[in-house]
Write a protein that holds these residues in place. Structure first.
Motif, PDB file in Angstrom:
ATOM      1  N   LYS A  36       0.814  -1.217   0.000  1.00  0.00           N
ATOM      2  CA  LYS A  36       0.000   0.000   0.000  1.00  0.00           C
ATOM      3  C   LYS A  36       0.848   1.268   0.000  1.00  0.00           C
ATOM      4  N   ARG A  37       2.102   1.174   0.417  1.00  0.00           N
ATOM      5  CA  ARG A  37       2.993   2.336   0.319  1.00  0.00           C
ATOM      6  C   ARG A  37       3.389   2.559  -1.139  1.00  0.00           C
ATOM      7  N   ASP A  38       4.046   3.695  -1.388  1.00  0.00           N
ATOM      8  CA  ASP A  38       4.428   4.001  -2.781  1.00  0.00           C
ATOM      9  C   ASP A  38       5.815   3.482  -3.123  1.00  0.00           C
ATOM     10  N   HIS A  39       6.316   2.558  -2.314  1.00  0.00           N
ATOM     11  CA  HIS A  39       7.641   1.980  -2.573  1.00  0.00           C
ATOM     12  C   HIS A  39       7.678   0.553  -2.056  1.00  0.00           C
ATOM     13  N   LEU A  40       8.681  -0.194  -2.496  1.00  0.00           N
ATOM     14  CA  LEU A  40       8.923  -1.554  -2.012  1.00  0.00           C
ATOM     15  C   LEU A  40       9.876  -1.501  -0.820  1.00  0.00           C
ATOM     16  N   GLY A  41       9.945  -2.580  -0.053  1.00  0.00           N
ATOM     17  CA  GLY A  41      10.954  -2.676   1.002  1.00  0.00           C
ATOM     18  C   GLY A  41      10.444  -2.535   2.419  1.00  0.00           C
ATOM     19  N   GLY A  42       9.168  -2.148   2.582  1.00  0.00           N
ATOM     20  CA  GLY A  42       8.654  -2.004   3.944  1.00  0.00           C
ATOM     21  C   GLY A  42       9.477  -1.017   4.746  1.00  0.00           C
ATOM     22  N   ASN A  43       9.754  -1.363   5.993  1.00  0.00           N
ATOM     23  CA  ASN A  43      10.453  -0.429   6.885  1.00  0.00           C
ATOM     24  C   ASN A  43      11.957  -0.360   6.642  1.00  0.00           C
ATOM     25  N   VAL A  44      12.512  -1.232   5.803  1.00  0.00           N
ATOM     26  CA  VAL A  44      13.955  -1.126   5.524  1.00  0.00           C
ATOM     27  C   VAL A  44      14.233  -0.208   4.326  1.00  0.00           C
ATOM     28  N   TYR A  45      13.191   0.333   3.745  1.00  0.00           N
ATOM     29  CA  TYR A  45      13.344   1.197   2.573  1.00  0.00           C
ATOM     30  C   TYR A  45      14.254   2.389   2.870  1.00  0.00           C
ATOM     31  N   CYS A  46      15.142   2.684   1.937  1.00  0.00           N
ATOM     32  CA  CYS A  46      16.037   3.842   2.040  1.00  0.00           C
ATOM     33  C   CYS A  46      15.708   4.849   0.937  1.00  0.00           C
ATOM     34  N   GLU A  47      15.700   6.114   1.314  1.00  0.00           N
ATOM     35  CA  GLU A  47      15.436   7.195   0.379  1.00  0.00           C
ATOM     36  C   GLU A  47      16.759   7.859   0.029  1.00  0.00           C
ATOM     37  N   GLN A  48      17.007   8.076  -1.241  1.00  0.00           N
ATOM     38  CA  GLN A  48      18.253   8.725  -1.674  1.00  0.00           C
ATOM     39  C   GLN A  48      18.104  10.246  -1.620  1.00  0.00           C
ATOM     40  N   LYS A  49      18.941  10.900  -0.803  1.00  0.00           N
ATOM     41  CA  LYS A  49      18.918  12.364  -0.726  1.00  0.00           C
ATOM     42  C   LYS A  49      20.337  12.873  -0.541  1.00  0.00           C
ATOM     43  N   GLU A  50      20.703  13.867  -1.311  1.00  0.00           N
ATOM     44  CA  GLU A  50      22.018  14.509  -1.177  1.00  0.00           C
ATOM     45  C   GLU A  50      23.157  13.476  -1.202  1.00  0.00           C
ATOM     46  N   GLY A  51      22.957  12.410  -1.988  1.00  0.00           N
ATOM     47  CA  GLY A  51      23.990  11.376  -2.105  1.00  0.00           C
ATOM     48  C   GLY A  51      24.073  10.453  -0.903  1.00  0.00           C
ATOM     49  N   MET A  52      23.061  10.487  -0.025  1.00  0.00           N
ATOM     50  CA  MET A  52      23.042   9.626   1.164  1.00  0.00           C
ATOM     51  C   MET A  52      21.830   8.703   1.130  1.00  0.00           C
ATOM     52  N   ASN A  53      21.967   7.532   1.730  1.00  0.00           N
ATOM     53  CA  ASN A  53      20.842   6.615   1.876  1.00  0.00           C
ATOM     54  C   ASN A  53      20.178   6.874   3.224  1.00  0.00           C
ATOM     55  N   ILE A  54      18.951   7.381   3.175  1.00  0.00           N
ATOM     56  CA  ILE A  54      18.244   7.764   4.399  1.00  0.00           C
ATOM     57  C   ILE A  54      17.352   6.609   4.838  1.00  0.00           C
ATOM     58  N   HIS A  55      17.573   6.121   6.047  1.00  0.00           N
ATOM     59  CA  HIS A  55      16.728   5.071   6.624  1.00  0.00           C
ATOM     60  C   HIS A  55      15.392   5.716   6.993  1.00  0.00           C
ATOM     61  N   LYS A  56      14.468   5.666   6.071  1.00  0.00           N
ATOM     62  CA  LYS A  56      13.214   6.441   6.188  1.00  0.00           C
ATOM     63  C   LYS A  56      12.404   6.082   7.425  1.00  0.00           C
ATOM     64  N   TYR A  57      12.478   4.832   7.840  1.00  0.00           N
ATOM     65  CA  TYR A  57      11.662   4.383   8.980  1.00  0.00           C
ATOM     66  C   TYR A  57      12.533   3.983  10.175  1.00  0.00           C
ATOM     67  N   GLY A  58      13.583   4.737  10.404  1.00  0.00           N
ATOM     68  CA  GLY A  58      14.420   4.479  11.567  1.00  0.00           C
ATOM     69  C   GLY A  58      15.643   3.638  11.232  1.00  0.00           C
ATOM     70  N   ALA A  59      16.597   3.661  12.143  1.00  0.00           N
ATOM     71  CA  ALA A  59      17.889   2.991  11.922  1.00  0.00           C
ATOM     72  C   ALA A  59      17.710   1.486  11.762  1.00  0.00           C
ATOM     73  N   HIS A  60      18.300   0.938  10.723  1.00  0.00           N
ATOM     74  CA  HIS A  60      18.319  -0.507  10.512  1.00  0.00           C
ATOM     75  C   HIS A  60      19.774  -0.959  10.366  1.00  0.00           C
ATOM     76  N   ILE A  61      20.219  -1.734  11.326  1.00  0.00           N
ATOM     77  CA  ILE A  61      21.595  -2.249  11.320  1.00  0.00           C
ATOM     78  C   ILE A  61      21.520  -3.765  11.275  1.00  0.00           C
ATOM     79  N   PHE A  62      22.071  -4.333  10.224  1.00  0.00           N
ATOM     80  CA  PHE A  62      21.952  -5.786  10.076  1.00  0.00           C
ATOM     81  C   PHE A  62      22.966  -6.485  10.970  1.00  0.00           C
ATOM     82  N   HIS A  63      22.478  -7.467  11.727  1.00  0.00           N
ATOM     83  CA  HIS A  63      23.387  -8.241  12.588  1.00  0.00           C
ATOM     84  C   HIS A  63      22.801  -9.628  12.809  1.00  0.00           C
ATOM     85  N   THR A  64      23.660 -10.628  12.832  1.00  0.00           N
ATOM     86  CA  THR A  64      23.202 -12.000  13.050  1.00  0.00           C
ATOM     87  C   THR A  64      24.373 -12.884  13.453  1.00  0.00           C
ATOM     88  N   ASN A  65      24.043 -13.965  14.124  1.00  0.00           N
ATOM     89  CA  ASN A  65      25.031 -15.010  14.403  1.00  0.00           C
ATOM     90  C   ASN A  65      24.889 -16.176  13.426  1.00  0.00           C
TER      91      ASN A  65
END
Length: 371
Positions: A36-65
């Motif tokens: 229903k949003r206007d983009h794919l990716g859900g909450n991990v979606y990043c918006e490109q602005k001023e040459g930066m990837n903006i975590h639109k829905y809050g910080a997402h840091i990938f980590h796993t064991n």
């Protein structure tokens, strides 16, 4: 009978839906992914602005064991060596997180694990209780008064919109305390940010799969369901069943993005603001996730909010009342043969990214085994 155009209609283009679509497409199933949003990716979606990837829905840091999950995401992106080392501002002073020897030195001037442990143990003995009845009692019983009052009390009250004495003890099951000088927030072996942002992963997962954005499943439910043999639903489970057992509760967030004409605003990707004198809980400076050298910078202030149906649902409130309601929906979902439910909203639980991917892969494995 009219033949269906798709094997699977996948409602929600976040990680669960995208992984499911990718894996089923590999198994020669035809998928349609809608969001229903206007983009794919859900909450991990990043918006490109001023040459930066903006975590639109809050910080997402990938980590796993989990090496299998790490290898899986590395098919779609190159990860950098970002290590999450947040700072915490409390009463005008900056501290390192997670709670470690640097934090204890900043708090008490202690230099050895023995000194720090002695203070914590004494405070637990003095302020802790045997059977904590609320979050405050639980925290005092785990880490003592100083850590609780400096880092936990006001931050948590902002986060949940309630006094710590009104919050259930189970919200804090444990509070990791490290007696080493280590500011790496996560203990996991694998950690990083995808170079180019999370869209690279979503684009890789959904390559050559039909997708439609700006489509509300509930506005054209009958028509959409008629397109596919089965529906994979990743939205709010109570909404799917028309709230027949009651409405589940969440906490929401509001994000304010600001462009600043400077190359460095706070010197760190994440700074927590503990005090209730600040209405936001943290400020994210996106360029630091990818070690950016741009002339400008973009920050995001994160404001916790009460949730209603018009706002995004971020954190389930897993108290007894909501869990009782959710169990009824979960039981009904098991009876729906042509529907598959997955992801944090459909399962009413908080997931980290690697857990959502693992859950989706497990669901695909379960279905494939049945065939």
């Amino acid at each position: 009978m009219k033949e269906k155009r798709y094997d699977y209609l996948i409602v929600g283009a976040g990680l669960f839906g995208s992984v499911f679509a990718h894996e089923m497409t590999k198994r020669n199933k035809k998928c349609l992914v809608i969001d229903k949003r206007d983009h794919l990716g859900g909450n991990v979606y990043c918006e490109q602005k001023e040459g930066m990837n903006i975590h639109k829905y809050g910080a997402h840091i990938f980590h796993t064991n989990d090496k299998k999950i790490w290898d899986y995401v590395n098919q779609f992106a190159v990860f950098n060596n970002y290590i999450n080392s947040p700072l915490s501002l409390s009463k005008g002073k900056l501290y390192n997180l997670p709670f470690n020897m640097n934090t204890f030195y900043q708090l008490w001037g202690t230099k050895t694990p023995t000194e720090a442990k002695k203070i914590i143990d004494k405070q637990i003995q003095e302020y802790g209780v045997e059977s904590p009845k609320n979050l405050e009692e639980q925290a005092l019983s785990l880490v003592g008064k100083d850590i609780y009052e400096t880092f936990i009390k006001e931050y948590t009250e902002k986060q949940w919109g309630k006094k710590a004495t009104e919050l259930p003890a189970f919200i804090i099951k444990r509070l990791p305390v490290r007696f080493t000088y280590d500011n790496n927030y996560f203990n996991d072996r694998y950690q990083g940010i995808p170079v180019g942002g999370y869209n690279t992963i979503i684009d890789g997962l959904l390559r050559d799969i039909e997708t439609r954005v700006g489509v509300d499943f509930f506005e054209s439910r009958e028509e959409l369901e008629s397109l596919a043999d089965k529906v994979v639903y990743t939205g709010k489970i109570d909404e799917f069943f028309e709230y027949k057992y009651g409405q589940l509760e969440y906490r929401s967030l509001r994000f304010e993005h600001e462009l600043h004409d400077m190359n460095n605003y706070q010197g760190n990707a994440v700074v927590n603001y503990n005090d209730t004198s600040y209405p936001y809980t943290r400020i994210i400076e996106h360029k630091h996730f990818e070690f950016g050298k741009q002339d400008k910078t973009i920050i995001t202030k994160e404001y916790p909010e009460n949730w209603n149906k018009d706002k995004e649902a971020y954190y389930p409130i897993n108290n007894d009342k909501n869990q009782t309601i959710f169990k009824k929906y979960r039981e009904e979902s098991k009876l729906s043969e042509n529907y598959i439910f997955g992801g944090r909203l459909a399962e009413y639980r908080y997931y980290d990214m690697h857990q959502i991917i693992g859950s989706s892969l497990a669901k695909v494995g379960e279905i494939s085994k049945d065939k």
